[in-house]
Design an enzyme around this catalytic site. Structure first.
Site, short mmCIF file in Angstrom:
data_model
loop_
_atom_site.label_atom_id
_atom_site.label_comp_id
_atom_site.label_asym_id
_atom_site.label_seq_id
_atom_site.Cartn_x
_atom_site.Cartn_y
_atom_site.Cartn_z
N LYS A 154 0.83 -1.19 0.00
CA LYS A 154 0.00 0.00 0.00
C LYS A 154 0.87 1.26 0.00
O LYS A 154 1.08 1.89 1.03
CB LYS A 154 -0.95 -0.04 1.20
CG LYS A 154 -1.98 -1.17 1.09
CD LYS A 154 -2.80 -1.37 2.33
CE LYS A 154 -3.84 -0.30 2.55
NZ LYS A 154 -4.96 -0.34 1.61
N1 PMP Z 1 -7.21 -3.56 -2.89
C1 PMP Z 1 -6.88 -2.29 -2.57
C2 PMP Z 1 -6.44 -1.37 -3.65
C3 PMP Z 1 -6.98 -1.84 -1.24
O1 PMP Z 1 -6.66 -0.58 -0.92
C4 PMP Z 1 -7.45 -2.73 -0.25
C5 PMP Z 1 -7.60 -2.26 1.18
N2 PMP Z 1 -6.45 -2.48 1.94
C6 PMP Z 1 -7.76 -4.04 -0.63
C7 PMP Z 1 -7.62 -4.42 -1.96
C8 PMP Z 1 -8.20 -5.07 0.38
O2 PMP Z 1 -7.11 -5.47 1.17
P1 PMP Z 1 -7.31 -5.92 2.69
O3 PMP Z 1 -8.35 -6.97 2.67
O4 PMP Z 1 -5.97 -6.43 3.08
O5 PMP Z 1 -7.73 -4.73 3.43
#
Ligand code: PMP
Length: 305
Positions: A154
């Site tokens: 991220k």
């Molecule tokens: N894709 C993106 C682009 C995101 O920002 C997120 C949120 N973190 C997710 C998928 C989902 O990831 P997670 O389940 O780890 O929050």
């Protein structure tokens, strides 16, 4: 209720955590963040931090990529997060936002030769996509390849791509966007992974489709297989498969499991919450609040008994 931040290696009221205007990360997006949920269990008066270690492992992977060295291990980051959440004492669902970033106050695009810092703060936060079923549109903005900006972690700068897609979707009357890869295959939402139900099986884009390997995605894969006995296939997904799916839903830390009712003005199934989606939502909501005996290991209690 006042909120707190962990900032410059100490706990301070959130309102006192401030950074300077020349901070390098503010100008060039040289930061890596996480989003962690604390889910309130009202019967137990407890907040469960969901899959805390996995979030910090992913953050530290992002740090390697951005040449950010933090003086903390995963377990120290988990400990300070528990302490931070315990100080805030919220009795509702919360969201923890950790951020590691290039903190030197000087200009110049680079990763090397800069100081690094880490902060985290807590806010109360209910459902992210504030709808029980979402209307979504395929975005004109594409998800970048790994050798453009790696989507596996991220990175703050990467989220300009997500913001472009999200605002385009909202301005077009949708609740959320679905982004495609540069070669036109389904990738993900702007803050969520995507799943389809086709032929009674779950299908979701694979790691090579420029997605973030979501922790909620992994949770749903395991719950579908172990609790519902449903086969899950990670593969390249065509755009047209979106329109013919029996069910569709998003997964994410902030969005939980959000059913998708409509894509590009086409109803998915009968436009209601599908059977498999509903069953997964029901199991997942117990799992994240420490109410499912088999998955207690995924939740870290923040409050001392
Ligand atoms: N894709 C993106 C682009 C995101 O920002 C997120 C949120 N973190 C997710 C998928 C989902 O990831 P997670 O389940 O780890 O929050």
């Amino acid at each position: 209720m006042p909120s707190y931040a962990f900032f410059h290696n100490q706990f301070v009221p959130l309102s006192e955590a401030r950074i300077g205007v020349m901070t390098q990360a503010l100008h060039y997006g040289t930061g890596v963040f996480e989003g962690i949920r604390g889910n309130w269990n009202s019967e137990q008066k407890q907040t469960y931090l969901f899959r805390l270690e996995e979030h910090y492992d992913r953050l530290l992977n992002g740090c390697r990529l951005l040449k950010i060295s933090l003086p903390y291990t995963t377990s120290e980051l988990c400990q300070l997060t528990i302490e931070l959440v315990a100080r805030c004492k919220f009795q509702e669902d919360i969201y923890v936002r950790p951020l590691a970033y290039k903190s030197t106050e000087s200009l110049g695009v680079r990763l090397h030769g800069l100081d690094d810092d880490f902060l985290a703060f807590v806010i109360p936060w209910g459902p992210y996509l504030d709808v029980d079923k979402a209307k979504v549109g395929v975005s004109s903005w594409r998800r970048p390849d790994d050798n453009v900006i790696p989507p596996q972690v991220k990175l703050t700068g990467l989220y300009v791509n997500n913001a472009l897609a999200k605002t385009e979707a909202i301005e077009n009357g949708y609740d959320e966007a679905i982004m495609l890869t540069p070669d036109g295959h389904v990738s993900e939402g702007t803050g969520e992974n995507i799943f389809l139900v086709t032929g009674g099986r779950l299908v979701t884009p694979a790691s090579y489709n420029n997605i973030l390997m979501g922790i909620t995605r992994d949770t749903v894969i395991k719950l579908a297989q172990n609790e519902l006995g449903i086969e899950v296939i990670e593969r390249q997904v065509d755009r047209s498969e979106l329109y013919t799916a029996e069910e569709c839903f998003f997964t994410g830390t902030a969005a939980h499991i959000t059913p998708v009712a409509e894509i590009d003005h086409r109803k998915i199934g009968n436009g209601e919450i599908g059977k498999i989606t509903g069953s997964l939502q029901e199991i997942y909501s117990r799992v994240i609040r420490g109410k499912h005996p088999k998955y207690l290991d995924w939740g870290t209690p923040a409050y001392k008994k």
